[in-house]
Design a protein around this motif. Structure first.
Motif, PDB file in Angstrom:
ATOM      1  N   LYS A 150      61.610  22.148 -68.387  1.00 41.28           N
ATOM      2  CA  LYS A 150      63.049  22.470 -67.764  1.00 41.28           C
ATOM      3  C   LYS A 150      63.999  21.183 -68.258  1.00 41.28           C
ATOM      4  O   LYS A 150      65.069  21.262 -68.030  1.00 41.28           O
ATOM      5  N   SER A 151      63.306  20.319 -68.862  1.00 40.20           N
ATOM      6  CA  SER A 151      64.114  18.934 -69.143  1.00 40.20           C
ATOM      7  C   SER A 151      63.656  18.167 -70.696  1.00 40.20           C
ATOM      8  O   SER A 151      64.429  17.193 -70.883  1.00 40.20           O
ATOM      9  N   ARG A 152      62.756  18.779 -71.085  1.00 42.11           N
ATOM     10  CA  ARG A 152      62.195  18.519 -72.452  1.00 42.11           C
ATOM     11  C   ARG A 152      62.049  19.481 -73.347  1.00 42.11           C
ATOM     12  O   ARG A 152      62.085  20.665 -73.493  1.00 42.11           O
ATOM     13  N   THR A 153      62.021  18.890 -74.746  1.00 41.97           N
ATOM     14  CA  THR A 153      61.895  19.671 -75.876  1.00 41.97           C
ATOM     15  C   THR A 153      60.285  19.846 -75.979  1.00 41.97           C
ATOM     16  O   THR A 153      59.374  18.765 -75.984  1.00 41.97           O
ATOM     17  N   VAL A 154      59.784  21.263 -75.759  1.00 45.61           N
ATOM     18  CA  VAL A 154      58.220  21.181 -75.815  1.00 45.61           C
ATOM     19  C   VAL A 154      57.679  22.185 -77.145  1.00 45.61           C
ATOM     20  O   VAL A 154      58.322  23.263 -77.073  1.00 45.61           O
ATOM     21  N   LEU A 155      57.043  21.942 -77.631  1.00 45.92           N
ATOM     22  CA  LEU A 155      56.264  22.445 -78.882  1.00 45.92           C
ATOM     23  C   LEU A 155      54.776  22.832 -78.452  1.00 45.92           C
ATOM     24  O   LEU A 155      53.929  21.826 -78.138  1.00 45.92           O
ATOM     25  N   LEU A 156      54.420  24.233 -78.107  1.00 47.18           N
ATOM     26  CA  LEU A 156      52.914  24.307 -77.733  1.00 47.18           C
ATOM     27  C   LEU A 156      52.437  25.117 -78.984  1.00 47.18           C
ATOM     28  O   LEU A 156      52.915  26.177 -79.493  1.00 47.18           O
ATOM     29  N   ILE A 157      51.235  24.631 -79.168  1.00 47.60           N
ATOM     30  CA  ILE A 157      50.575  25.255 -80.514  1.00 47.60           C
ATOM     31  C   ILE A 157      49.213  25.659 -79.577  1.00 47.60           C
ATOM     32  O   ILE A 157      48.511  24.995 -78.921  1.00 47.60           O
ATOM     33  N   SER A 158      49.155  27.049 -79.608  1.00 52.75           N
ATOM     34  CA  SER A 158      48.002  27.565 -79.020  1.00 52.75           C
ATOM     35  C   SER A 158      47.309  28.828 -79.567  1.00 52.75           C
ATOM     36  O   SER A 158      48.165  29.565 -79.946  1.00 52.75           O
ATOM     37  N   GLY A 166      57.201  26.900 -97.364  1.00 46.37           N
ATOM     38  CA  GLY A 166      58.481  27.006 -96.990  1.00 46.37           C
ATOM     39  C   GLY A 166      58.668  27.422 -95.646  1.00 46.37           C
ATOM     40  O   GLY A 166      59.374  28.379 -95.298  1.00 46.37           O
ATOM     41  N   ILE A 167      58.471  26.538 -94.598  1.00 48.41           N
ATOM     42  CA  ILE A 167      58.459  26.798 -93.153  1.00 48.41           C
ATOM     43  C   ILE A 167      60.008  26.537 -92.788  1.00 48.41           C
ATOM     44  O   ILE A 167      60.433  25.446 -92.983  1.00 48.41           O
ATOM     45  N   THR A 168      60.545  27.532 -92.060  1.00 41.75           N
ATOM     46  CA  THR A 168      61.873  27.288 -91.749  1.00 41.75           C
ATOM     47  C   THR A 168      61.881  27.757 -90.176  1.00 41.75           C
ATOM     48  O   THR A 168      61.667  28.912 -89.733  1.00 41.75           O
ATOM     49  N   LEU A 169      62.187  26.943 -89.270  1.00 39.78           N
ATOM     50  CA  LEU A 169      62.045  27.019 -87.770  1.00 39.78           C
ATOM     51  C   LEU A 169      62.930  25.781 -87.118  1.00 39.78           C
ATOM     52  O   LEU A 169      63.396  24.833 -87.675  1.00 39.78           O
ATOM     53  N   GLU A 170      63.139  26.199 -85.690  1.00 38.71           N
ATOM     54  CA  GLU A 170      64.274  25.252 -85.017  1.00 38.71           C
ATOM     55  C   GLU A 170      63.404  25.172 -83.676  1.00 38.71           C
ATOM     56  O   GLU A 170      62.793  25.876 -83.207  1.00 38.71           O
ATOM     57  N   LEU A 171      63.643  23.874 -83.204  1.00 34.35           N
ATOM     58  CA  LEU A 171      63.306  23.584 -81.758  1.00 34.35           C
ATOM     59  C   LEU A 171      64.453  22.786 -81.352  1.00 34.35           C
ATOM     60  O   LEU A 171      64.690  21.614 -81.404  1.00 34.35           O
ATOM     61  N   PRO A 172      65.293  23.635 -80.677  1.00 32.10           N
ATOM     62  CA  PRO A 172      66.546  23.075 -80.050  1.00 32.10           C
ATOM     63  C   PRO A 172      66.261  22.391 -78.894  1.00 32.10           C
ATOM     64  O   PRO A 172      65.079  22.273 -78.321  1.00 32.10           O
ATOM     65  N   ALA A 173      67.273  21.361 -78.577  1.00 29.32           N
ATOM     66  CA  ALA A 173      66.684  20.334 -77.408  1.00 29.32           C
ATOM     67  C   ALA A 173      66.724  21.189 -76.108  1.00 29.32           C
ATOM     68  O   ALA A 173      67.315  22.319 -75.908  1.00 29.32           O
ATOM     69  N   GLN A 174      65.721  20.607 -75.384  1.00 30.42           N
ATOM     70  CA  GLN A 174      65.223  21.465 -74.001  1.00 30.42           C
ATOM     71  C   GLN A 174      64.751  22.796 -74.445  1.00 30.42           C
ATOM     72  O   GLN A 174      65.074  23.541 -73.446  1.00 30.42           O
ATOM     73  N   SER A 175      63.998  23.076 -75.322  1.00 28.67           N
ATOM     74  CA  SER A 175      63.635  24.523 -75.420  1.00 28.67           C
ATOM     75  C   SER A 175      62.078  24.440 -75.468  1.00 28.67           C
ATOM     76  O   SER A 175      61.573  23.306 -75.561  1.00 28.67           O
ATOM     77  N   PHE A 176      61.659  25.841 -75.437  1.00 28.64           N
ATOM     78  CA  PHE A 176      60.194  25.877 -75.191  1.00 28.64           C
ATOM     79  C   PHE A 176      59.750  26.764 -76.276  1.00 28.64           C
ATOM     80  O   PHE A 176      60.125  27.919 -76.373  1.00 28.64           O
ATOM     81  N   VAL A 177      59.205  26.242 -77.365  1.00 25.85           N
ATOM     82  CA  VAL A 177      58.826  26.789 -78.666  1.00 25.85           C
ATOM     83  C   VAL A 177      57.325  26.722 -78.890  1.00 25.85           C
ATOM     84  O   VAL A 177      56.540  25.788 -78.755  1.00 25.85           O
ATOM     85  N   SER A 178      56.886  28.065 -79.060  1.00 23.74           N
ATOM     86  CA  SER A 178      55.376  28.037 -79.362  1.00 23.74           C
ATOM     87  C   SER A 178      54.945  28.358 -80.877  1.00 23.74           C
ATOM     88  O   SER A 178      55.816  29.231 -81.447  1.00 23.74           O
ATOM     89  N   LEU A 179      53.822  28.080 -81.519  1.00 24.71           N
ATOM     90  CA  LEU A 179      53.413  28.254 -82.645  1.00 24.71           C
ATOM     91  C   LEU A 179      52.181  29.041 -82.527  1.00 24.71           C
ATOM     92  O   LEU A 179      51.100  28.274 -81.916  1.00 24.71           O
ATOM     93  N   VAL A 180      51.825  30.008 -83.134  1.00 24.13           N
ATOM     94  CA  VAL A 180      50.514  30.893 -82.901  1.00 24.13           C
ATOM     95  C   VAL A 180      50.028  31.203 -84.229  1.00 24.13           C
ATOM     96  O   VAL A 180      51.039  31.226 -85.122  1.00 24.13           O
ATOM     97  N   GLY A 181      48.857  31.611 -84.349  1.00 23.26           N
ATOM     98  CA  GLY A 181      48.227  32.004 -85.713  1.00 23.26           C
ATOM     99  C   GLY A 181      46.729  31.777 -85.836  1.00 23.26           C
ATOM    100  O   GLY A 181      46.352  31.003 -84.872  1.00 23.26           O
ATOM    101  N   VAL A 182      46.167  32.498 -86.657  1.00 23.80           N
ATOM    102  CA  VAL A 182      44.753  32.246 -86.813  1.00 23.80           C
ATOM    103  C   VAL A 182      44.471  30.854 -87.276  1.00 23.80           C
ATOM    104  O   VAL A 182      45.466  29.989 -87.728  1.00 23.80           O
ATOM    105  N   SER A 183      43.136  30.282 -87.285  1.00 26.18           N
ATOM    106  CA  SER A 183      42.795  28.841 -87.632  1.00 26.18           C
ATOM    107  C   SER A 183      43.133  28.790 -89.003  1.00 26.18           C
ATOM    108  O   SER A 183      42.887  29.933 -89.636  1.00 26.18           O
TER     109      SER A 183
END
Length: 581
Positions: free
Chosen positions: A515-523, A350-367
């Motif tokens: 600055k110009s793209r939608t970015v999803l960073l998993i780190s 039941g994951i609910t999240l948003e990545l708006p256009a040109q936003s910088f969103v990150s996903l974190v958490g244990v392996s």
């Protein structure tokens, strides 16, 4: 052993099978004419001597006949080659098209090693099946009937005796088939299993060496190879024994026919020319069927190979999306997203999240918390998700694979490079890219000077870029991703296991992209996500916390504890480096 589905699938190659039968049959007719002339010539010599005119007439038929047989044999070989070539082209094309239809998630249904073996060895088996076995099957039925039609007016009893002995060979083939069917099924199971095991151990050789487990892995391979050797020897023994039995029947049947003809000649019921016709053509009743018997194992292998190929071609295909995302930025929304690789082991809950256009969103958490699974779903690799995942309001399952690939780019920690030049590896992302564009992408990741010192864009990469350091490989992967130039970029642990300089350079490029793209960073390293517009912390397949870095630090929850632990460890590691300096 005729599979109509296979023939229908390869109808283009079927014409060459017909040509093979035709050329063999014409060659047989020519041989009958040659034998008839030789027998007549010998009979005339015994009765009244041979006149020069008779010899010239016979030679005028025999010599062109031999030349015609040579031409028929060459045409048969050419048709066999064309049939084989068409089979490989058609089947490999069908397999490739099936992979495309299955999309990026094809590996959920078939292993890479089995797919390679099927496209290679499996298709080769069917190449021989179509190139030799199939035409021989029909010719082996046609040849005895043709000979019977020719020889029965000379002596019906002997011709009938020869014709009735021919079915003994297919009877042996049918008996062998009962044993071979199960044996060959086991053979191919072990064969494909050995291929999977070998590929897995080869890819993991470095890990096996590090943990000194290579000897145990080699022992496992030895045991599997020994199983394959034993089953191979059983198959060969079965083939050898069946060949010996068929030889006895073939040459025994021909001998019986010759003895019958000689007896009829001795009683005066058969002329000298007639008995010579039977002596010279008796073996031709059995040889086509005997040759078919020698191709029997090819036919069985072809049937088993076709079973594997059809099983793959019959795999259920995901519903093909046709929606296009259009141009411009992409807004991504997930609502109650769920996914599981196995029914008993849900990964996302039941994951609910948003990545708006040109936003910088990150996903974190244990392996194991589900971060990379989300990236896999976004890239179309993991299908069968529950809930909703929309791109610009369009459900992901309805978006065409081509449109998805044109709008999303993912850079993982194990990007693949091919044994080719830097130029060729970069052009994968943008085939029409100019030299200036490629150099600009390399400059952005601070790799241009190194590449130019190694020969420029023509620098040759080893397999999977093994002649580059880990950091250089990741920067080259990022340069390739920049050339792709899509509205959405996904970075899945793109900075793991690389040097600090490369990590800093990659993060600098990522921040420029935001600055110009939608970015999803998993780190896994929280210091890299501090500048994110929104951070989602996953735990056990659920979102445990969400917010900006500042908001999460104020919450004093799991994110803050993990961030402070990492910061303390990095300060400790930095202090140790300073003291050693």
């Amino acid at each position: 052993m005729i599979k109509m589905r296979l023939i229908r699938l390869l109808k283009g190659a079927g014409q060459y099978v017909v040509y093979q039968i035709l050329w063999q049959w014409l060659s047989l007719l020519v041989q009958i004419v040659i034998v008839w002339n030789i027998a007549g010539l010998i009979e005339d010599a015994g009765k009244q001597g041979i006149r020069t005119e008779r010899i010239l007439v016979a030679l005028g038929i025999i010599i062109p006949g031999l030349l015609l047989r040579f031409v028929c044999d060459r045409l048969y070989t050419a048709a066999s080659f064309r049939a084989s070539a068409d089979v490989k082209r058609i089947l490999r094309g069908r397999i490739y098209q099936k992979i495309l239809r299955l999309g990026p998630s094809y590996r959920e249904q078939i292993g890479s090693a089995e797919l390679v073996q099927m496209s290679g060895e499996g298709v080769e088996q069917l190449e021989t099946y179509f190139g030799r076995y199939l035409s021989q099957f029909f010719y082996a039925l046609l040849a005895p009937l043709t000979l019977f039609f020719v020889l029965s007016p000379i002596d019906l009893r002997t011709a009938t005796l020869l014709l009735l002995a021919v079915p003994l060979i297919p009877l042996v083939i049918m008996l062998v088939m009962l044993v071979a069917k199960r044996l060959l099924s086991r053979y191919f199971d072990i064969y494909y299993g050995l291929g999977d095991s070998f590929l897995e151990k080869l890819q993991g050789m470095t890990t096996l060496k590090i943990y000194q487990a290579d000897r145990a892995a080699a022992d496992d391979m030895d045991r599997e190879s020994e199983r394959f050797r034993k089953i191979t020897m059983k198959v060969l023994t079965m083939q050898l024994n069946s060949t010996s039995v068929m030889d006895i029947i073939a040459y025994g049947g021909a001998a019986v026919g010759i003895v019958s003809a000689l007896a009829r000649f001795a009683s005066g019921e058969l002329s000298l020319a007639g008995v010579l016709m039977f002596i010279l053509l008796a073996a031709e009743f059995f040889l086509p069927m005997r040759i078919l018997g020698s191709f029997f194992h090819i036919g069985m292998n072809g049937m088993k190979a076709s079973d594997r190929i059809f099983a793959f071609l019959d795999l259920p295909e995901p519903e093909v999306g046709k929606a296009e995302l259009g141009t411009g930025n992409i807004d991504i929304r997930m609502e109650a997203l769920s996914f599981s690789y196995e029914e008993s082991r849900p990964i996302l809950k039941g994951i609910t999240l948003e990545l708006p256009a040109q936003s910088f969103v990150s996903l974190v958490g244990v392996s194991g918390s589900g971060k990379s699974t989300i990236a896999g779903i976004l890239m179309g690799r993991n299908r069968g998700y529950g809930g909703s995942l929309r791109l610009n309001g369009e459900e992901l399952s309805r978006v065409s694979t081509e449109s998805l690939m044109n709008h999303l780019t993912m850079v993982g920690h194990d990007s693949r490079f091919f044994r080719a030049s830097v130029r060729e590896n970069l052009l994968l992302a943008k085939p029409e890219a100019t030299e200036l564009e490629m150099k600009e992408a390399l400059r952005k990741v601070n790799l241009l000077s190194f590449i130019e010192a190694q020969g420029g864009l023509e620098m040759q990469l080893a397999s999977n870029g093994s002649n580059l350091s880990g950091g250089q490989k990741q920067r080259l992967a990022l340069a390739r991703a920049l050339l792709h130039d899509t509205p959405v970029y996904i970075f899945d642990e793109a900075t793991s296991n690389i040097d600090a300089e490369s990590e800093e350079m990659i993060m600098k490029v990522i921040h420029e992209l935001t600055k110009s793209r939608t970015v999803l960073l998993i780190s896994h390293r929280l210091a890299n996500v501090v500048g994110s517009d929104n951070i989602y912390m996953l735990k056990d397949g659920k979102i445990a916390e969400a917010g900006s870095h500042a908001e999460l630090m104020r919450q004093a929850g799991a994110y803050r504890r993990l961030f402070e632990e990492q910061s303390q460890l990095e300060r400790f590691a930095g202090g140790r480096r300073d003291s050693h300096a």
